[in-house]
Scaffold this active site. Structure first.
Site, PDB file in Angstrom:
ATOM      1  N   LYS A  84      40.002  -3.461 -20.212  1.00  0.00           N
ATOM      2  CA  LYS A  84      40.538  -2.102 -19.959  1.00  0.00           C
ATOM      3  C   LYS A  84      40.144  -1.107 -21.044  1.00  0.00           C
ATOM      4  CE  LYS A  84      44.230  -4.222 -17.382  1.00  0.00           C
ATOM      5  NZ  LYS A  84      44.547  -5.538 -17.970  1.00  0.00           N
ATOM      6  N   ARG A  85      39.707  -1.629 -22.178  1.00  0.00           N
ATOM      7  CA  ARG A  85      39.260  -0.823 -23.312  1.00  0.00           C
ATOM      8  C   ARG A  85      38.176   0.192 -22.923  1.00  0.00           C
ATOM      9  NH1 ARG A  85      35.539  -3.326 -27.606  1.00  0.00           N
ATOM     10  NH2 ARG A  85      34.833  -4.402 -25.769  1.00  0.00           N
ATOM     11  N   CYS A 103      -1.639  -4.352 -21.126  1.00  0.00           N
ATOM     12  CA  CYS A 103      -0.761  -5.522 -21.292  1.00  0.00           C
ATOM     13  C   CYS A 103      -1.567  -6.740 -21.743  1.00  0.00           C
ATOM     14  CB  CYS A 103      -0.067  -5.818 -19.967  1.00  0.00           C
ATOM     15  SG  CYS A 103       0.777  -7.405 -19.962  1.00  0.00           S
ATOM     16  N   CYS A 107      -1.658  -9.537 -18.776  1.00  0.00           N
ATOM     17  CA  CYS A 107      -2.280  -9.354 -17.465  1.00  0.00           C
ATOM     18  C   CYS A 107      -3.632 -10.076 -17.395  1.00  0.00           C
ATOM     19  CB  CYS A 107      -2.472  -7.858 -17.169  1.00  0.00           C
ATOM     20  SG  CYS A 107      -0.987  -7.049 -16.525  1.00  0.00           S
ATOM     21  N   HIS A 122       2.091  -7.775 -13.137  1.00  0.00           N
ATOM     22  CA  HIS A 122       2.782  -7.212 -14.295  1.00  0.00           C
ATOM     23  C   HIS A 122       4.222  -6.804 -13.984  1.00  0.00           C
ATOM     24  CE1 HIS A 122       2.933  -5.185 -18.203  1.00  0.00           C
ATOM     25  NE2 HIS A 122       3.446  -4.123 -17.612  1.00  0.00           N
ATOM     26  N   ASN A 148      13.115 -14.645 -22.856  1.00  0.00           N
ATOM     27  CA  ASN A 148      13.874 -13.441 -23.213  1.00  0.00           C
ATOM     28  C   ASN A 148      13.516 -12.392 -22.191  1.00  0.00           C
ATOM     29  OD1 ASN A 148      15.060 -14.430 -25.610  1.00  0.00           O
ATOM     30  ND2 ASN A 148      13.180 -14.008 -26.749  1.00  0.00           N
ATOM     31  N   CYS A 190      12.924  -8.592 -25.695  1.00  0.00           N
ATOM     32  CA  CYS A 190      11.640  -8.824 -25.045  1.00  0.00           C
ATOM     33  C   CYS A 190      10.777  -7.590 -25.246  1.00  0.00           C
ATOM     34  CB  CYS A 190      11.850  -9.095 -23.572  1.00  0.00           C
ATOM     35  SG  CYS A 190      10.308  -9.360 -22.709  1.00  0.00           S
ATOM     36  N   SER A 191       9.535  -7.798 -25.697  1.00  0.00           N
ATOM     37  CA  SER A 191       8.711  -6.646 -26.031  1.00  0.00           C
ATOM     38  C   SER A 191       7.623  -6.392 -24.987  1.00  0.00           C
ATOM     39  CB  SER A 191       8.089  -6.826 -27.414  1.00  0.00           C
ATOM     40  OG  SER A 191       7.415  -8.058 -27.488  1.00  0.00           O
ATOM     41  N   HIS A 206       5.901  -7.905 -18.683  1.00  0.00           N
ATOM     42  CA  HIS A 206       5.146  -8.852 -17.861  1.00  0.00           C
ATOM     43  C   HIS A 206       5.911 -10.182 -17.839  1.00  0.00           C
ATOM     44  CE1 HIS A 206       1.109 -10.017 -16.127  1.00  0.00           C
ATOM     45  NE2 HIS A 206       1.845 -11.121 -16.072  1.00  0.00           N
ATOM     46  N   HIS A 260       7.247 -13.574 -18.298  1.00  0.00           N
ATOM     47  CA  HIS A 260       6.754 -14.708 -19.072  1.00  0.00           C
ATOM     48  C   HIS A 260       7.893 -15.411 -19.804  1.00  0.00           C
ATOM     49  CE1 HIS A 260       7.209 -11.710 -22.279  1.00  0.00           C
ATOM     50  NE2 HIS A 260       7.110 -12.691 -23.166  1.00  0.00           N
ATOM     51  N   GLN A 269       8.501 -18.498 -23.174  1.00  0.00           N
ATOM     52  CA  GLN A 269       7.863 -19.088 -24.340  1.00  0.00           C
ATOM     53  C   GLN A 269       8.211 -20.569 -24.421  1.00  0.00           C
ATOM     54  OE1 GLN A 269       7.698 -16.767 -28.004  1.00  0.00           O
ATOM     55  NE2 GLN A 269       8.922 -15.179 -27.044  1.00  0.00           N
ATOM     56  N   GLU A 298      24.178 -30.917 -28.861  1.00  0.00           N
ATOM     57  CA  GLU A 298      24.475 -31.396 -27.509  1.00  0.00           C
ATOM     58  C   GLU A 298      24.217 -32.890 -27.384  1.00  0.00           C
ATOM     59  OE1 GLU A 298      22.512 -29.137 -24.473  1.00  0.00           O
ATOM     60  OE2 GLU A 298      23.709 -27.329 -24.836  1.00  0.00           O
ATOM     61  N   HIS A 308      20.516 -23.040 -19.480  1.00  0.00           N
ATOM     62  CA  HIS A 308      21.518 -22.017 -19.821  1.00  0.00           C
ATOM     63  C   HIS A 308      20.958 -20.620 -19.565  1.00  0.00           C
ATOM     64  CE1 HIS A 308      24.033 -24.867 -22.134  1.00  0.00           C
ATOM     65  NE2 HIS A 308      22.929 -25.333 -22.676  1.00  0.00           N
ATOM     66  N   LYS A 337      28.145  -6.437 -23.742  1.00  0.00           N
ATOM     67  CA  LYS A 337      29.064  -7.048 -24.683  1.00  0.00           C
ATOM     68  C   LYS A 337      28.311  -7.271 -25.986  1.00  0.00           C
ATOM     69  CE  LYS A 337      32.410  -9.569 -26.426  1.00  0.00           C
ATOM     70  NZ  LYS A 337      33.696  -8.967 -26.814  1.00  0.00           N
ATOM     71  N   VAL A 375      29.464  -9.435 -32.211  1.00  0.00           N
ATOM     72  CA  VAL A 375      29.242  -8.922 -33.563  1.00  0.00           C
ATOM     73  C   VAL A 375      30.329  -9.378 -34.538  1.00  0.00           C
ATOM     74  CG1 VAL A 375      27.671  -7.026 -32.981  1.00  0.00           C
ATOM     75  CG2 VAL A 375      30.142  -6.719 -32.642  1.00  0.00           C
ATOM     76  N   TYR A 419      33.758  -9.904 -35.277  1.00  0.00           N
ATOM     77  CA  TYR A 419      34.663 -11.048 -35.151  1.00  0.00           C
ATOM     78  C   TYR A 419      33.896 -12.284 -34.679  1.00  0.00           C
ATOM     79  CZ  TYR A 419      38.803 -13.827 -34.469  1.00  0.00           C
ATOM     80  OH  TYR A 419      39.738 -14.825 -34.577  1.00  0.00           O
TER      81      TYR A 419
HETATM   82  O1  LIG Z   1       8.434 -13.855 -29.639  1.00  0.00           O
HETATM   83  P1  LIG Z   1       8.762 -12.439 -29.255  1.00  0.00           P
HETATM   84  O2  LIG Z   1       8.973 -12.268 -27.785  1.00  0.00           O
HETATM   85  O3  LIG Z   1       7.800 -11.435 -29.836  1.00  0.00           O
HETATM   86  O4  LIG Z   1      10.180 -12.147 -29.976  1.00  0.00           O
HETATM   87  C1  LIG Z   1      11.447 -12.312 -29.404  1.00  0.00           C
HETATM   88  O5  LIG Z   1      11.801 -13.689 -29.246  1.00  0.00           O
HETATM   89  C2  LIG Z   1      11.874 -14.455 -30.451  1.00  0.00           C
HETATM   90  C3  LIG Z   1      12.384 -15.841 -30.088  1.00  0.00           C
HETATM   91  O6  LIG Z   1      13.671 -15.820 -29.509  1.00  0.00           O
HETATM   92  C4  LIG Z   1      12.786 -13.779 -31.483  1.00  0.00           C
HETATM   93  O7  LIG Z   1      12.673 -14.476 -32.702  1.00  0.00           O
HETATM   94  C5  LIG Z   1      12.420 -12.312 -31.688  1.00  0.00           C
HETATM   95  O8  LIG Z   1      13.368 -11.714 -32.541  1.00  0.00           O
HETATM   96  C6  LIG Z   1      12.411 -11.616 -30.331  1.00  0.00           C
HETATM   97  O9  LIG Z   1      12.075 -10.257 -30.487  1.00  0.00           O
HETATM   98  O1  LIG Z   2      36.867  -3.781 -31.067  1.00  0.00           O
HETATM   99  P1  LIG Z   2      35.733  -2.837 -30.758  1.00  0.00           P
HETATM  100  O2  LIG Z   2      35.232  -2.114 -31.969  1.00  0.00           O
HETATM  101  O3  LIG Z   2      36.036  -1.921 -29.617  1.00  0.00           O
HETATM  102  O4  LIG Z   2      34.557  -3.782 -30.242  1.00  0.00           O
HETATM  103  C1  LIG Z   2      33.530  -4.325 -31.028  1.00  0.00           C
HETATM  104  O5  LIG Z   2      33.993  -5.357 -31.891  1.00  0.00           O
HETATM  105  C2  LIG Z   2      34.544  -6.506 -31.270  1.00  0.00           C
HETATM  106  C3  LIG Z   2      34.857  -7.545 -32.334  1.00  0.00           C
HETATM  107  O6  LIG Z   2      33.724  -7.959 -33.039  1.00  0.00           O
HETATM  108  C4  LIG Z   2      33.607  -7.088 -30.198  1.00  0.00           C
HETATM  109  O7  LIG Z   2      34.296  -8.077 -29.472  1.00  0.00           O
HETATM  110  C5  LIG Z   2      33.115  -6.014 -29.247  1.00  0.00           C
HETATM  111  O8  LIG Z   2      32.148  -6.560 -28.366  1.00  0.00           O
HETATM  112  C6  LIG Z   2      32.502  -4.861 -30.051  1.00  0.00           C
HETATM  113  O9  LIG Z   2      32.040  -3.857 -29.196  1.00  0.00           O
END
Ligand SMILES: O=P(O)(O)O[C@H]1O[C@H](CO)[C@@H](O)[C@H](O)[C@H]1O
Ligand SMILES: O=P(O)(O)O[C@H]1O[C@H](CO)[C@@H](O)[C@H](O)[C@H]1O
Lengths: 384, 384
Positions: free
Chosen positions: A30-31, A52, A55, A121, A188, A195-196, A199, A201, A203, A217, A335, A348, A351, A353
């Site tokens: 609700k926030r 690209c 490609c 692409h 990614n 993802c930069s 296209h 893909h 890794q 796991e 996953h 979401k 960060v 907490y």
């Molecule tokens: O390898 P890329 O696509 O350039 O990079 C992306 O995936 C990597 C693997 O998860 C990360 O370390 C990079 O921070 C992210 O930007």
């Molecule tokens: O509580 P805030 O500042 O609205 O929300 C922020 O900090 C929280 C705690 O780290 C996080 O769960 C939220 O995703 C973030 O947006």
């Protein structure tokens, strides 16, 4: 449902796969949100982009040219995080020395691949039919099979898989000379997930060490097996199929659920229903069933907020070099960690907490599953 | 330096505080970046914003009005992740039941506070002098002290701290009736770290459970103590001060280092040099030294890329309800996790491989420390 109260109260849930807890605060959506907005992804990409580096026919950073590939194309990442050859490093372990306790390092070698999903692409997995996704899964299977240790307990399955899946001339490479330990296949997707290049893909990072997450796991699955005499994910798949409330979709081979312990708002896991230890255990039919499951997840994701849904996904399976016990404890699953929470633009943030204390989520996995169940069917936009 | 080779090769480093590993790929920064760009933060905020729910005198979401506070102001979060009162939940533990193994939950109660750093809407910690940061640390100390369990082994220190720090009429609240277990003080700074209001503030989430991260650290610190007869962080502070290569700054009370096991590009940790178990152990002089350390970190961060540097930070200390052994094992420190990697607009994404396999970083902590050492001094812009 005896757990109905969990829809209303703050609680922690346990992740038996990693042995850790997360905080669930169902009332917190609700926030109001005045923070960062993601750019909604606009699907205005060309089918071919001359700039690209993925490609067909284009030149890459180090000067190599891509082939005119038909479905997937695999090459060694021009900016690999790990390499096959590097200087030696042998820290002397001296148990009495504080530095050897607190400044521990170990060398890691390996090879990183990039693997495209399509020559086009502008498509994503959500645009592709299961039949079009199948070559991706075949290429994953062949690359996994070809990197298996000579002594691997699943070597016979690998040979069988290599014999039954046609080789893709643009999808294979000789494995490195030094046997590696683990192969992590991951994608990614979307700028929000780092993802930069749009296209389509993924890794494949292959390392001499067993990374933390699949390592945890394996420990947890091995422990469960020895304590209860059954596989953790066998029990879990059965339980979730019976309960139904977290199930998103299923076919004969795979169950898609928002796991009980999901961290990301619409996190899902695709789990093999029978004891599949790695890609090479899949039959021809199961590979197609897996392609269908991947399509269901990605299509429902896009439908949810009618956007090109960002996520990171990854496959966990048996290490490419392992003992009989590790191979037997492994249970194939994939996953998906998507960041969006409320709309195409509000994500979401995991960060303060979450990083300092414990992961925290705002909607229950049951609520997420209900929404993903209800947005199946056709892709909301015209598939490319 | 015998470890010089680690500047050039891929390797894993061990985090003794959490017991986990991360991958370091020092050569990887050469990779071109075509992905998401963060918006560089423009410092054009007004000193007072009539729409800000944290500015003095303004009204908040649920109708309450903020006082005309002078330095810090504390109130219960209008959208708390945990609450004091909620329905009961008592899952029946039945060891033979698969659901009780795989669908485990436990209720969490608690209270979440918001705590402003300044009445001025447009400042940040980097703009504030150590003397201006001191009231923040005093308020943290008083809020921690007032939430301590009656039976807490540090109760005497808490009374002393409460007696020696003047009460801030806008900075305190009565603790909840039910004793809670842990207090997590953390700040999300900048839109990139999910902060939705630039008014300088932190959060304090207090829960009936011990969260994962401080829980892991307590286990690791207790184990080290019992195996080696010394405190992990005592050994670490001494070792880093001797080596110097990861030190960013220090004063008599605190050492700032880029830890050996840093995950985020410019991650630092502020560690107490003597055995401080929690904020209430700090002397008047040490509180000012800690304020100086916080100022050094935030100022250097802003100087690094000449921007309003985003980060999440958090304090780890003794739980507010704990045993003598847990209190003794605790060692006060503060983590800073900042996402920027190369410039004010290019961040490090901890995504696919990091989430699925293992955290990965692109520059070494030694390189990061050297850069943070060299950008001290005055704030690059005029402090507000
Ligand atoms: O390898 P890329 O696509 O350039 O990079 C992306 O995936 C990597 C693997 O998860 C990360 O370390 C990079 O921070 C992210 O930007
Ligand atoms: O509580 P805030 O500042 O609205 O929300 C922020 O900090 C929280 C705690 O780290 C996080 O769960 C939220 O995703 C973030 O947006």
């Amino acid at each position: 449902m005896p757990d109905q109260v969990l829809d209303d109260i703050s609680h922690r849930r346990y992740n038996p796969l990693t042995g850790s807890w997360l905080l669930v605060s169902p009332h917190r959506t609700k926030r109001p949100w005045q923070g960062q907005q993601e750019a909604p992804s606009k699907n205005v990409l060309p089918e071919y982009d001359p700039k690209c580096y993925l490609c067909p026919g284009n030149q890459r950073a180090q000067g190599d040219s891509n082939p005119q590939y038909e479905n997937t194309f695999t090459f060694v990442n021009d900016y690999s995080a790990v390499k096959e050859q590097q200087q030696e490093y042998n820290p002397e372990a001296n148990k009495d020395d504080v530095a050897s306790l607190l400044l521990q390092a170990q060398p890691v070698t390996g090879r990183c691949y990039v693997l495209t999903f399509s020559p086009k692409h502008h498509v994503t997995l959500a645009d592709m039919t299961a039949t079009e996704i199948l070559p991706v899964i075949q290429t994953w299977t062949r690359i996994y099979a070809s990197h298996l240790a000579p002594s691997h307990p699943l070597k016979a399955q690998a040979e069988k898989a290599l014999a039954s899946i046609p080789a893709n001339p643009d999808g294979e490479t000789e494995p490195p000379k030094n046997q590696l330990r683990y192969m992590q296949i991951f994608e990614n997707k979307g700028a929000a997930m780092g993802c930069s290049n749009p296209h389509p893909h993924c890794q494949v990072w292959t390392t001499s060490t067993l990374p933390e997450e699949p390592g945890k796991e394996l420990v947890q699955m091995t422990k469960y097996k020895s304590e209860h005499g059954r596989h953790l994910l066998a029990d879990y798949v059965k339980l979730e199929a019976e309960k139904g409330e977290r199930v998103v979709w299923q076919n004969d081979g795979f169950l898609i659920v928002c796991p009980w312990w999901a961290i990301w708002p619409f996190e899902v896991i695709i789990i093999a229903k029978r004891h599949v230890r790695a890609l090479i255990d899949l039959t021809d039919e199961e590979r197609l069933q897996f392609a269908e499951a991947v399509q269901e997840v990605t299509r429902r994701y896009d439908n949810l907020f009618e956007t090109n849904f960002p996520y990171s996904s990854g496959i966990h399976q048996a290490p490419i070099d392992c003992t009989e016990e590790e191979a037997e404890a492994s249970w194939f699953h994939m996953h998906f960690y998507p960041p969006l929470l409320r709309s195409a633009t509000v994500r979401k943030f995991l960060v303060g907490y979450e990083l300092m204390a414990e992961p925290q989520r705002d909607i229950t996995p049951e609520q997420a599953a209900a929404r993903l169940r209800s947005c199946g069917g056709e892709l909301y936009r015209k598939a490319l």
